[in-house]
Design a protein around this motif. Structure first.
Motif, PDB file in Angstrom:
ATOM      1  N   VAL A  38     -13.413 -23.347   9.349  1.00 55.60           N
ATOM      2  CA  VAL A  38     -14.552 -22.667   9.968  1.00 55.60           C
ATOM      3  C   VAL A  38     -14.613 -22.902  11.481  1.00 55.60           C
ATOM      4  CG1 VAL A  38     -17.076 -22.547  10.085  1.00 55.60           C
ATOM      5  CG2 VAL A  38     -15.919 -22.517   7.867  1.00 55.60           C
ATOM      6  N   PRO A  39     -14.487 -24.149  11.982  1.00 61.45           N
ATOM      7  CA  PRO A  39     -14.499 -24.338  13.446  1.00 61.45           C
ATOM      8  C   PRO A  39     -13.397 -23.558  14.152  1.00 61.45           C
ATOM      9  CG  PRO A  39     -14.789 -26.433  12.329  1.00 61.45           C
ATOM     10  CD  PRO A  39     -14.402 -25.433  11.272  1.00 61.45           C
ATOM     11  N   LEU A  40     -12.249 -23.415  13.496  1.00 56.58           N
ATOM     12  CA  LEU A  40     -11.150 -22.629  14.071  1.00 56.58           C
ATOM     13  C   LEU A  40     -11.530 -21.157  14.126  1.00 56.58           C
ATOM     14  CD1 LEU A  40      -8.221 -22.736  15.127  1.00 56.58           C
ATOM     15  CD2 LEU A  40      -7.451 -22.462  12.763  1.00 56.58           C
ATOM     16  N   LEU A  41     -12.140 -20.645  13.069  1.00 53.66           N
ATOM     17  CA  LEU A  41     -12.561 -19.246  13.034  1.00 53.66           C
ATOM     18  C   LEU A  41     -13.613 -18.947  14.094  1.00 53.66           C
ATOM     19  CD1 LEU A  41     -12.885 -18.652   9.169  1.00 53.66           C
ATOM     20  CD2 LEU A  41     -11.071 -17.843  10.678  1.00 53.66           C
ATOM     21  N   GLN A  42     -14.483 -19.917  14.355  1.00 48.87           N
ATOM     22  CA  GLN A  42     -15.555 -19.711  15.332  1.00 48.87           C
ATOM     23  C   GLN A  42     -15.020 -19.489  16.736  1.00 48.87           C
ATOM     24  OE1 GLN A  42     -17.744 -23.321  14.443  1.00 48.87           O
ATOM     25  NE2 GLN A  42     -19.373 -22.163  13.430  1.00 48.87           N
TER      26      GLN A  42
ATOM     27  N   LEU B 226      -3.334 -16.809  11.427  1.00 50.25           N
ATOM     28  CA  LEU B 226      -4.100 -17.619  12.365  1.00 50.25           C
ATOM     29  C   LEU B 226      -3.352 -18.936  12.539  1.00 50.25           C
ATOM     30  CD1 LEU B 226      -6.731 -18.141  13.971  1.00 50.25           C
ATOM     31  CD2 LEU B 226      -7.785 -18.865  11.832  1.00 50.25           C
ATOM     32  N   ILE B 227      -3.130 -19.333  13.801  1.00 53.82           N
ATOM     33  CA  ILE B 227      -2.322 -20.525  14.074  1.00 53.82           C
ATOM     34  C   ILE B 227      -3.218 -21.754  14.236  1.00 53.82           C
ATOM     35  CG2 ILE B 227      -0.587 -21.579  15.564  1.00 53.82           C
ATOM     36  CD1 ILE B 227       0.189 -18.781  16.488  1.00 53.82           C
ATOM     37  N   LYS B 228      -3.020 -22.718  13.375  1.00 54.92           N
ATOM     38  CA  LYS B 228      -3.709 -24.003  13.517  1.00 54.92           C
ATOM     39  C   LYS B 228      -2.949 -24.888  14.504  1.00 54.92           C
ATOM     40  CE  LYS B 228      -5.347 -28.070  10.990  1.00 54.92           C
ATOM     41  NZ  LYS B 228      -5.398 -28.755   9.674  1.00 54.92           N
ATOM     42  N   SER B 229      -1.628 -24.902  14.394  1.00 58.82           N
ATOM     43  CA  SER B 229      -0.796 -25.664  15.325  1.00 58.82           C
ATOM     44  C   SER B 229       0.587 -25.036  15.391  1.00 58.82           C
ATOM     45  CB  SER B 229      -0.678 -27.137  14.883  1.00 58.82           C
ATOM     46  OG  SER B 229      -0.051 -27.225  13.604  1.00 58.82           O
ATOM     47  N   GLY B 230       1.231 -25.189  16.556  1.00 53.83           N
ATOM     48  CA  GLY B 230       2.572 -24.651  16.733  1.00 53.83           C
ATOM     49  C   GLY B 230       2.597 -23.428  17.644  1.00 53.83           C
ATOM     50  N   VAL B 231       3.789 -22.860  17.812  1.00 52.81           N
ATOM     51  CA  VAL B 231       3.997 -21.692  18.678  1.00 52.81           C
ATOM     52  C   VAL B 231       4.814 -20.644  17.928  1.00 52.81           C
ATOM     53  CG1 VAL B 231       4.942 -20.864  20.859  1.00 52.81           C
ATOM     54  CG2 VAL B 231       3.960 -23.154  20.736  1.00 52.81           C
ATOM     55  N   VAL B 232       4.391 -19.385  18.052  1.00 51.33           N
ATOM     56  CA  VAL B 232       5.082 -18.265  17.413  1.00 51.33           C
ATOM     57  C   VAL B 232       5.439 -17.231  18.478  1.00 51.33           C
ATOM     58  CG1 VAL B 232       4.852 -16.347  15.778  1.00 51.33           C
ATOM     59  CG2 VAL B 232       3.869 -18.587  15.222  1.00 51.33           C
TER      60      VAL B 232
ATOM     61  N   ASP C 238      -1.794 -22.522  19.221  1.00 47.00           N
ATOM     62  CA  ASP C 238      -2.990 -23.026  18.537  1.00 47.00           C
ATOM     63  C   ASP C 238      -4.215 -22.167  18.828  1.00 47.00           C
ATOM     64  OD1 ASP C 238      -0.982 -24.893  18.804  1.00 47.00           O
ATOM     65  OD2 ASP C 238      -2.287 -26.600  19.045  1.00 47.00           O
ATOM     66  N   GLY C 239      -4.880 -21.702  17.774  1.00 43.99           N
ATOM     67  CA  GLY C 239      -6.103 -20.927  17.929  1.00 43.99           C
ATOM     68  C   GLY C 239      -5.885 -19.438  18.086  1.00 43.99           C
ATOM     69  N   ASP C 240      -4.636 -19.003  18.297  1.00 44.77           N
ATOM     70  CA  ASP C 240      -4.337 -17.578  18.419  1.00 44.77           C
ATOM     71  C   ASP C 240      -4.152 -16.951  17.039  1.00 44.77           C
ATOM     72  OD1 ASP C 240      -4.393 -17.437  21.193  1.00 44.77           O
ATOM     73  OD2 ASP C 240      -2.287 -18.006  21.383  1.00 44.77           O
ATOM     74  N   PHE C 241      -4.213 -15.635  16.989  1.00 44.80           N
ATOM     75  CA  PHE C 241      -3.962 -14.910  15.750  1.00 44.80           C
ATOM     76  C   PHE C 241      -3.057 -13.727  16.049  1.00 44.80           C
ATOM     77  CE2 PHE C 241      -7.621 -12.979  17.693  1.00 44.80           C
ATOM     78  CZ  PHE C 241      -7.460 -11.619  17.472  1.00 44.80           C
ATOM     79  N   PHE C 242      -2.387 -13.221  15.038  1.00 44.21           N
ATOM     80  CA  PHE C 242      -1.508 -12.063  15.199  1.00 44.21           C
ATOM     81  C   PHE C 242      -1.375 -11.365  13.843  1.00 44.21           C
ATOM     82  CE2 PHE C 242       1.024 -15.782  14.235  1.00 44.21           C
ATOM     83  CZ  PHE C 242       1.954 -15.354  13.304  1.00 44.21           C
ATOM     84  N   GLY C 243      -0.880 -10.146  13.890  1.00 47.82           N
ATOM     85  CA  GLY C 243      -0.746  -9.362  12.671  1.00 47.82           C
ATOM     86  C   GLY C 243      -2.020  -8.638  12.294  1.00 47.82           C
ATOM     87  N   GLU C 244      -2.953  -8.513  13.278  1.00 45.35           N
ATOM     88  CA  GLU C 244      -4.255  -7.918  12.974  1.00 45.35           C
ATOM     89  C   GLU C 244      -4.169  -6.436  12.611  1.00 45.35           C
ATOM     90  OE1 GLU C 244      -3.502  -7.310  17.280  1.00 45.35           O
ATOM     91  OE2 GLU C 244      -3.355  -9.022  15.927  1.00 45.35           O
ATOM     92  N   MET C 245      -3.091  -5.763  13.028  1.00 47.41           N
ATOM     93  CA  MET C 245      -2.945  -4.347  12.684  1.00 47.41           C
ATOM     94  C   MET C 245      -2.908  -4.146  11.170  1.00 47.41           C
ATOM     95  SD  MET C 245      -2.846  -2.310  15.344  1.00 47.41           S
ATOM     96  CE  MET C 245      -1.898  -0.878  14.826  1.00 47.41           C
ATOM     97  N   SER C 246      -2.438  -5.159  10.442  1.00 48.39           N
ATOM     98  CA  SER C 246      -2.344  -5.033   8.988  1.00 48.39           C
ATOM     99  C   SER C 246      -3.713  -4.959   8.327  1.00 48.39           C
ATOM    100  CB  SER C 246      -1.562  -6.224   8.409  1.00 48.39           C
ATOM    101  OG  SER C 246      -2.262  -7.446   8.624  1.00 48.39           O
ATOM    102  N   LEU C 247      -4.763  -5.391   9.042  1.00 46.69           N
ATOM    103  CA  LEU C 247      -6.112  -5.336   8.477  1.00 46.69           C
ATOM    104  C   LEU C 247      -6.750  -3.957   8.630  1.00 46.69           C
ATOM    105  CD1 LEU C 247      -7.667  -8.729   9.683  1.00 46.69           C
ATOM    106  CD2 LEU C 247      -6.470  -8.231   7.546  1.00 46.69           C
ATOM    107  N   ILE C 248      -6.221  -3.152   9.538  1.00 42.90           N
ATOM    108  CA  ILE C 248      -6.845  -1.865   9.843  1.00 42.90           C
ATOM    109  C   ILE C 248      -6.593  -0.834   8.760  1.00 42.90           C
ATOM    110  CG2 ILE C 248      -6.865   0.064  11.455  1.00 42.90           C
ATOM    111  CD1 ILE C 248      -6.347  -1.896  13.697  1.00 42.90           C
TER     112      ILE C 248
END
Length: 227
Positions: free
Chosen positions: A5-9, A52-58, A76-86
């Motif tokens: 939850v803190p990560l999502l916030q 959603l990345i908790k730790s590491g680099v992509v 850390d804290g970034d997200f990707f692949g959001e197009m798949s939700l649309i």
């Protein structure tokens, strides 16, 4: 999964959701631990998950006649692949590979649809996020088309400092280790050109490089180098 939850916030996509909604969404995420050099998905694969990345680099990249073109780096804290939700049935527009060992949270579209249907704010936020990344992609296309190699390298360093910069004793540290070849793959040039420009910036005391980490000493002076 309350720990997520803190990560999502701190993720722009979910910031406007209530605590109750976040607690409801958190269990839908599946934790994945992956090794360095792992392929998360390939260009052309079916897109079914947001990450959603908790730790590491992509790194996100495409291949052009076997030449790698890096489109983005996420940590850390970034997200990707959001197009798949649309929309269902979309394929991946690029490949995602880990540059470090990563801990990720994956969210399947099928699990998330119920929240999108009852939350117009969430749908709007998803659209805003996607449009923002599209504008950034357009900026990169402009740079590749109209700027010289030196300016592209400098502008890429500045963009990385805006995305991944943290204050350091000597300036602004880009908190991602990058080889000269990786930078070249982001700029669309050869490694030798990157090495030359970085050395010139070091000689002018505009940047420092230590163990593949770049520190911008004078950001305004570096921006003035773009022509």
């Amino acid at each position: 999964m309350k720990t997520i939850v803190p990560l999502l916030q701190n993720v722009p996509l979910f910031q406007e959701l209530s605590q109750a909604d976040l607690l409801g969404i958190a269990p839908l995420f599946v934790e994945k631990k992956v090794k360095k050099g792992s392929i998360l998905f390939l260009e052309g694969d079916a897109g079914e998950e947001l990450f959603l990345i908790k730790s590491g680099v992509v790194k996100i990249y495409r291949l052009d006649e076997a030449k790698e073109i890096i489109l983005a780096l996420f940590r850390d804290g970034d997200f990707f692949g959001e197009m798949s939700l649309i929309s269902a049935g979309l394929t991946r527009s690029a490949t995602a590979e880990t540059l470090e060992a990563c801990t990720l949270y994956a969210l399947k579209r099928t699990s998330f649809v119920q929240y999108m249907e009852k939350s117009p704010k969430l749908c709007l936020k998803l659209l805003e996020t996607t449009m923002g990344r599209l504008r950034q992609a357009n900026d990169q296309i402009y740079d590749l088309t109209f700027l010289g190699v030196r300016s592209r390298i400098i502008k890429t360093i500045i963009r990385l400092s805006e995305q991944h910069g943290i204050p350091a004793q000597d300036g602004l540290l880009i908190n991602v280790k990058l080889t000269h070849q990786q930078l070249a793959n982001m700029v669309g040039t050869v490694r030798e050109s990157v090495t030359k420009v970085l050395q010139e910036l070091q000689d002018d005391e505009l940047i420092q490089i230590d163990k593949k980490l770049i520190t911008l000493i004078n950001v305004d002076a570096i921006k003035a180098e773009i022509r």
